[in-house]
Design a protein around this motif. Structure first.
Motif, PDB file in Angstrom:
ATOM      1  N   GLN A  40       1.111  -1.261  -0.179  1.00 40.43           N
ATOM      2  CA  GLN A  40       0.087   0.051   0.142  1.00 40.43           C
ATOM      3  C   GLN A  40       0.747   1.228   0.220  1.00 40.43           C
ATOM      4  O   GLN A  40       0.364   2.236  -0.509  1.00 40.43           O
ATOM      5  CB  GLN A  40      -0.582  -0.040   1.489  1.00 40.43           C
ATOM      6  N   GLU A  41       1.972   1.600   0.945  1.00 36.01           N
ATOM      7  CA  GLU A  41       2.771   2.382   0.793  1.00 36.01           C
ATOM      8  C   GLU A  41       3.342   2.818  -0.474  1.00 36.01           C
ATOM      9  O   GLU A  41       3.787   3.615  -1.210  1.00 36.01           O
ATOM     10  CB  GLU A  41       4.111   2.274   2.086  1.00 36.01           C
ATOM     11  N   THR A  42       3.669   1.633  -0.806  1.00 32.09           N
ATOM     12  CA  THR A  42       4.422   1.263  -2.651  1.00 32.09           C
ATOM     13  C   THR A  42       4.205   2.077  -3.362  1.00 32.09           C
ATOM     14  O   THR A  42       4.159   3.220  -4.455  1.00 32.09           O
ATOM     15  CB  THR A  42       4.938   0.109  -2.547  1.00 32.09           C
ATOM     16  N   ARG A  43       2.440   1.133  -2.912  1.00 32.03           N
ATOM     17  CA  ARG A  43       1.429   2.497  -3.877  1.00 32.03           C
ATOM     18  C   ARG A  43       0.586   3.875  -4.479  1.00 32.03           C
ATOM     19  O   ARG A  43       0.982   4.463  -5.148  1.00 32.03           O
ATOM     20  CB  ARG A  43       0.316   1.264  -4.040  1.00 32.03           C
ATOM     21  N   GLU A  44       0.870   4.162  -2.734  1.00 32.58           N
ATOM     22  CA  GLU A  44       0.847   5.327  -2.815  1.00 32.58           C
ATOM     23  C   GLU A  44       1.893   6.421  -2.891  1.00 32.58           C
ATOM     24  O   GLU A  44       1.836   7.225  -3.747  1.00 32.58           O
ATOM     25  CB  GLU A  44       0.592   5.727  -0.960  1.00 32.58           C
ATOM     26  N   ASP A  45       3.332   5.696  -2.931  1.00 38.33           N
ATOM     27  CA  ASP A  45       4.558   6.570  -3.423  1.00 38.33           C
ATOM     28  C   ASP A  45       4.969   6.759  -5.229  1.00 38.33           C
ATOM     29  O   ASP A  45       4.758   8.085  -5.742  1.00 38.33           O
ATOM     30  CB  ASP A  45       5.495   5.877  -2.794  1.00 38.33           C
ATOM     31  N   THR A  46       4.106   5.553  -5.770  1.00 38.30           N
ATOM     32  CA  THR A  46       4.026   5.855  -7.339  1.00 38.30           C
ATOM     33  C   THR A  46       3.429   6.496  -7.662  1.00 38.30           C
ATOM     34  O   THR A  46       3.346   7.424  -8.499  1.00 38.30           O
ATOM     35  CB  THR A  46       3.648   3.943  -7.834  1.00 38.30           C
ATOM     36  N   ASN A  47       1.362   6.587  -7.075  1.00 37.70           N
ATOM     37  CA  ASN A  47       0.911   7.336  -6.878  1.00 37.70           C
ATOM     38  C   ASN A  47       1.463   8.801  -6.822  1.00 37.70           C
ATOM     39  O   ASN A  47       0.840   9.498  -7.902  1.00 37.70           O
ATOM     40  CB  ASN A  47      -0.352   7.655  -6.989  1.00 37.70           C
ATOM     41  N   LYS A  48       1.493   9.324  -5.919  1.00 41.35           N
ATOM     42  CA  LYS A  48       2.451  10.689  -6.243  1.00 41.35           C
ATOM     43  C   LYS A  48       3.421  10.471  -6.472  1.00 41.35           C
ATOM     44  O   LYS A  48       3.782  11.934  -7.213  1.00 41.35           O
ATOM     45  CB  LYS A  48       2.892  11.082  -5.004  1.00 41.35           C
TER      46      LYS A  48
END
Length: 70
Positions: A40-48
């Motif tokens: 989840q943290e990785t996806r959030e970083d990727t989306n940002k």
């Protein structure tokens, strides 16, 4: 003689394919187990992320930008 050589090549190809499969499985498992962040943290970083595009400061021309290959 040719049949023997053909069988040796098939055996070699099978060994290479098996090695690649095992290596890919080990690599995937290591990636999951050793990931520094949760999914989840990785996806959030990727989306940002800005996908490697850096825009110049306001005082420079707005039409120029640089793309950094990651």
């Amino acid at each position: 003689m040719k049949k023997r050589r053909k069988n040796e090549r098939k055996d070699t190809a099978k060994k290479v394919a098996a090695g690649l499969t095992v290596g890919a499985a080990i690599g995937a498992a290591a990636g999951v187990l050793l990931a520094p962040k949760s999914g989840q943290e990785t996806r959030e970083d990727t989306n940002k992320a800005d996908y490697g595009v850096s825009y110049p400061p306001q005082r420079q021309m707005r039409s120029s930008f640089q793309i950094h290959v990651i």
